[in-house]
Design an enzyme around this catalytic site. Structure first.
Site, PDB file in Angstrom:
ATOM      1  N   GLU A  96     -70.697 -64.544  11.565  1.00 25.16           N
ATOM      2  CA  GLU A  96     -69.392 -64.445  10.887  1.00 25.16           C
ATOM      3  C   GLU A  96     -68.871 -63.003  10.900  1.00 25.16           C
ATOM      4  OE1 GLU A  96     -67.651 -67.019   9.478  1.00 25.16           O
ATOM      5  OE2 GLU A  96     -69.150 -68.555   9.837  1.00 25.16           O
ATOM      6  N   GLY A  97     -69.291 -62.236  11.887  1.00 30.68           N
ATOM      7  CA  GLY A  97     -68.927 -60.825  11.978  1.00 30.68           C
ATOM      8  C   GLY A  97     -70.043 -59.964  11.427  1.00 30.68           C
TER       9      GLY A  97
END
Length: 377
Positions: free
Chosen positions: A361-362
């Protein structure tokens, strides 16, 4: 401390806790060792409606608010975060449809999921991770259709999803402004699923490559307008990052529970180790960090339920929770000592599960860049 729950939330949590402890937990150790996707257990979760929590009521779902959903998934993650993320990932794809789609597209997606199915979010490519805008996948308009060619990797639910949200470039010359988002059903010709990744952690979740080769979809499967896909992806991830935090908190709580239990039982120097201040300090820090993480999650959920932007708050929550779960599970292993690294005890698994929370998710490094940029605004 935690949070104050309504009567309805308490009933939901009790129901989910009972299911997770009685039906899921007895199988986690074996499934983790095999790296096996627990389809039959997830079908039980479908029967409880846990795959429909965020789907609006008008499309056949529960229409729960973000805060209540986060509380439920924290509870599931305490038993196994891989099991929880298999359900959460459907909502990641759903949020793209809810934010960018029209009523017909929302109904299309919900009609696939509600009877009992998974969704998947296809953004990452082998050469396009943190730099999502450099993706090579393309979608070319051909009359009343788009033709998609893309190789997506690290797709959670990739091998089991019945519907995907796929990001591909409709105009390479425009960079990120040329990326578009599409709904793609699994049964369309040209979709190939790769092998399941043999992962360090979250081994109950299914993670694969998904390749789209000359996959034709109706033009009305385009979400929003051409060129708005990157914005859709980022807005989706802003929300999803806070949910990643909720799962991380669930792992933290499990690590705390196991460490406290062990500290009350393990005897050294004629005392339980929980009587030593050195151990008490570690446990106290674990509790402090976890409670702070939990409050960040719920603050972000409250903002999202109020339709407030959470670009910075989502990144803060994801980063703090991701760093915290690694620290807390490492401390749990330390309290168990030599037994902490043994597969006969539960905390080594929690430590394995934790690491990816600093990556997906980053990455947490990317999140810090996002936070700094928002500060300068």
């Amino acid at each position: 401390m935690g949070h104050i729950l309504t009567t309805e939330q308490k009933e939901l949590v009790a129901m989910v806790r009972n299911f997770a402890l009685k039906e899921v937990k007895p199988h986690v150790k074996e499934l983790d060792e095999k790296g096996e996707f627990p389809m039959e257990l997830l079908k039980q979760a479908f029967n409880m409606g846990l795959h429909c929590l965020e789907i609006p009521e008008e499309y056949g779902g529960s229409g729960l608010d973000y805060k209540t959903t986060a509380i439920i998934f924290e509870e599931l993650a305490q038993v196994d975060a891989g099991f929880a993320i298999s359900l959460v990932t459907t909502f990641v794809a759903l949020r793209s449809v809810i934010m960018a789609g029209n009523d017909a597209q929302k109904k299309l997606f919900a009609d696939v999921i509600v009877p009992g199915a998974f969704g998947a979010f296809c953004l990452t490519e082998p050469n396009s991770g943190s730099d999502a805008g450099s993706m090579r996948g393309t979608a070319v308009r051909d009359g009343d259709e788009y033709v998609i060619n893309a190789n997506k990797c690290f797709v959670t639910n990739g091998g089991v999803a019945d519907i995907f949200v796929v990001f591909a470039s409709t105009d390479k010359s425009k960079g990120i402004k040329g990326i578009s988002a599409f709904i793609v059903e699994r049964n369309r010709p040209g979709i190939t699923v790769g092998k399941h990744e043999n992962k360090m952690g979250l081994r109950l979740s299914n993670t694969t490559d998904v390749t789209f080769t000359d996959v034709r979809i109706p033009a009305d499967h385009l979400l929003g307008k051409e060129g708005t896909g990157f914005i859709t992806a980022m807005n989706t991830l802003n929300i999803s990052r806070a949910f990643v935090g909720a799962l991380a908190v669930g792992i933290c709580q499990s690590a705390i529970d196991e460490a406290v239990k062990y500290a009350k039982e393990r005897v050294q120097f004629k005392k339980t180790i929980g009587q030593f201040q050195a151990v008490q300090m570690i446990l106290a820090d674990m509790e402090i960090q976890t409670e702070a993480a939990r409050q960040l999650v719920h603050h972000a959920m409250i903002l999202m339920d109020d339709n407030k932007p959470v670009v910075k708050e989502g990144s803060i929550t994801k980063t703090f929770c991701g760093d915290t779960v690694v620290r807390v599970t490492t401390d749990a292993v330390q309290i168990f000592g030599g037994y902490g690294v043994s597969k006969e005890y539960p905390v080594e698994k929690l430590m394995r599960d934790s690491k990816v929370f600093q990556i997906f998710e980053g990455t947490n490094q990317i999140q810090r860049i996002v936070i700094a940029r928002e500060m300068f605004k």
